[in-house]
Design a protein around this motif. Sequence first.
Motif, PDB file in Angstrom:
ATOM      1  N   LYS A 337       0.840  -1.208   0.000  1.00  0.00           N
ATOM      2  CA  LYS A 337       0.000   0.000   0.000  1.00  0.00           C
ATOM      3  C   LYS A 337       0.872   1.254   0.000  1.00  0.00           C
ATOM      4  N   GLU A 338       1.943   1.210   0.755  1.00  0.00           N
ATOM      5  CA  GLU A 338       2.816   2.380   0.856  1.00  0.00           C
ATOM      6  C   GLU A 338       3.470   2.703  -0.475  1.00  0.00           C
ATOM      7  N   ASP A 370      -2.806  10.541   1.389  1.00  0.00           N
ATOM      8  CA  ASP A 370      -3.127   9.579   2.445  1.00  0.00           C
ATOM      9  C   ASP A 370      -3.997   8.472   1.850  1.00  0.00           C
ATOM     10  N   ALA A 371      -4.190   7.400   2.596  1.00  0.00           N
ATOM     11  CA  ALA A 371      -5.005   6.274   2.133  1.00  0.00           C
ATOM     12  C   ALA A 371      -6.484   6.527   2.422  1.00  0.00           C
ATOM     13  N   VAL A 372      -7.353   6.048   1.549  1.00  0.00           N
ATOM     14  CA  VAL A 372      -8.794   6.106   1.784  1.00  0.00           C
ATOM     15  C   VAL A 372      -9.111   5.329   3.059  1.00  0.00           C
ATOM     16  N   GLU A 377     -13.318   1.996   1.724  1.00  0.00           N
ATOM     17  CA  GLU A 377     -12.418   1.830   0.585  1.00  0.00           C
ATOM     18  C   GLU A 377     -12.942   0.870  -0.481  1.00  0.00           C
ATOM     19  N   LYS A 378     -13.687  -0.146  -0.078  1.00  0.00           N
ATOM     20  CA  LYS A 378     -14.119  -1.165  -1.041  1.00  0.00           C
ATOM     21  C   LYS A 378     -15.003  -0.590  -2.141  1.00  0.00           C
ATOM     22  N   ASP A 379     -15.787   0.436  -1.822  1.00  0.00           N
ATOM     23  CA  ASP A 379     -16.734   0.990  -2.787  1.00  0.00           C
ATOM     24  C   ASP A 379     -16.315   2.351  -3.335  1.00  0.00           C
ATOM     25  N   THR A 402      -6.245   2.108  -1.574  1.00  0.00           N
ATOM     26  CA  THR A 402      -5.263   1.017  -1.570  1.00  0.00           C
ATOM     27  C   THR A 402      -5.914  -0.354  -1.400  1.00  0.00           C
ATOM     28  N   TYR A 403      -7.244  -0.386  -1.452  1.00  0.00           N
ATOM     29  CA  TYR A 403      -7.951  -1.669  -1.366  1.00  0.00           C
ATOM     30  C   TYR A 403      -7.569  -2.555  -2.554  1.00  0.00           C
TER      31      TYR A 403
END
Length: 592
Positions: A337-338, A370-372, A377-379, A402-403
């Motif tokens: 993810k990073e 930044d990450a969701v 995140e899935k949708d 990042t999912y």
Amino acid sequence: MKKLISFTLASSLFFISAIHLHAQAAQSAADRSKALSGLFAEMWEDRLQHSPEFASSIGDKRWNDQLTDYSVAAYNDRLARGRDYLLRLAAIDTTGLSDQEELSKDLMARELAEQQEAANFKPWEMPVDQFNGLQSSLPQLVSQLSFETVKDYDDYIARLKKMPAAFQQITDNMMTGMDDHRVPPKYLLEKVLVQVNTIAQEKPEDTPFARPLKKFPSAVSAADQERIKAEMLDAIQKQVLPAYTRFAKFLQGVYIPAGRTEPGVWSLPDGDKYYAFRVRQSTTTDLTPDQIHQIGLDEVKRDEAEMLVIAQKLGFKDLASMRASIASNATLHAKTKEQMLDLYRHDIDQMKTKLPDLFGRLPKAPLVVDAVPAFIEKDQAPAYYEHGTPDGKRPGTVYVNTYDFAHRSLANVESIAYHEGLPGHHLQISVAQELTGLPEFRKYMHYTAYTEGWGLYAEHLGKDVGFYQDPYSDYGRLEADIFRAIRLVVDTGVHSKHWSRDQMVAFFKEHSGLDDATVNAEVDRYIAWPAQALGYKMGQLKILELRAKAQKELGAKFDLKAFHDEVVDSGALPLDVLDERVTAWIAQQKGK
């Protein structure tokens, strides 16, 4: 239950015209300017007071202990205030006032009239889907708040305690929607249920609502920290989580079974009229769904021709073989993810160095990546932008999804970074927030065709300054472009031509190499949010058209930086207004 008072656009314009005939022409320009400014200030204060979450998001803490009133009575009151503002606005003659004052009046009148027209379609009866609604907006709000004093925490705790009432209000509205046969598709509501249960089943300290407890400022004493922690977790345990649990039970037992089976809004009462309104609202044009559908088909064909050139240079005989290769190429997929987040940061940072070549006015606001949040995140889309505060205390943020990162192609990261970050949303929105000499509402206007059209145009600017050196990244740019063209086809397809969801997915897969996670999330987004996705491509095409027009008519006098400043320096605009202003700017440049 009270029914929502409706008010048509035609009625609004009638009142505006009638009152304008009696404007007090005898007033001096200075007096009328003062009256207009005062009315704008009053209306801005009204918006902040009645939309406390929005006020908090831009750093105004006066209503930090409040939540929006979502009741039908509140909607009716808002419409009544809007009609009064329309009358008062029309009574102010702008003859002799500045160009920007006249524009501000026109934009506000247009927005108020549109709000009245929208009420005919009762949007309050369908307040939730997998992209929008209290279940996601309230936890997302937490990251937009600043906690600097004890009062900030106490206000937040008071706000948490108001969540059960807010959920009950939207539940009441949704039940009215069931009576009126206005409900979202059943399968989308099942996604909402997953979001709600994700939070309902968490421990209080693990919810997004407990995030402010992670770090206290030095100004908060140890004793206050202990009290705040206990009271906040208690509010989450006894108020917030039970509200989510009750809402989940309502969704599962009552609302989801009533969900509609057809994905298109044509199946709603007045569905075709509603979609025509949403098309006009999103694109700020008078184009019909059929016309937009054809534009989409034409743009898909054009993009595929350019993509084929790149594919053949890389040794592939056709697009299908290149798409298959990308899907199986480990180097074009993230390992962590990073790594995904770092690639976005790299592309945004490299674009920063080119901004002075493209713009005379640059944003002061900082930008971070930044990450969701995991609970949505899935949708969610591959990435999205969240504006910061005008004072810069909270930076603008590009949220990256990042999912299922291992199956997301990295080929389109560069184009998305430019779209969501620089020179896209962050630049345009931050510049708007930092404008001086304009009423506050102008700094926060959002026209999808302009804002998202600019974001898509920003992807194109990367090519102008020599980026997309990696052919796979350049292919990814075109993949991102065709994906917006596909939107024109599938959005109008499902909502106007009665397409099924399977037809939407099939068209996507036939004309793009996007991964399944992205395709599914995008298709479901268009179903949930009719016509919103049309604005991207339509806005981009208009900006490119205006740029080509300026280059042709100005020749050697054309200055790209000056053109860009003209486009962004008045904030977001409807496309017809943008056309008028750029055309006037071209004429002005010719005379120099």
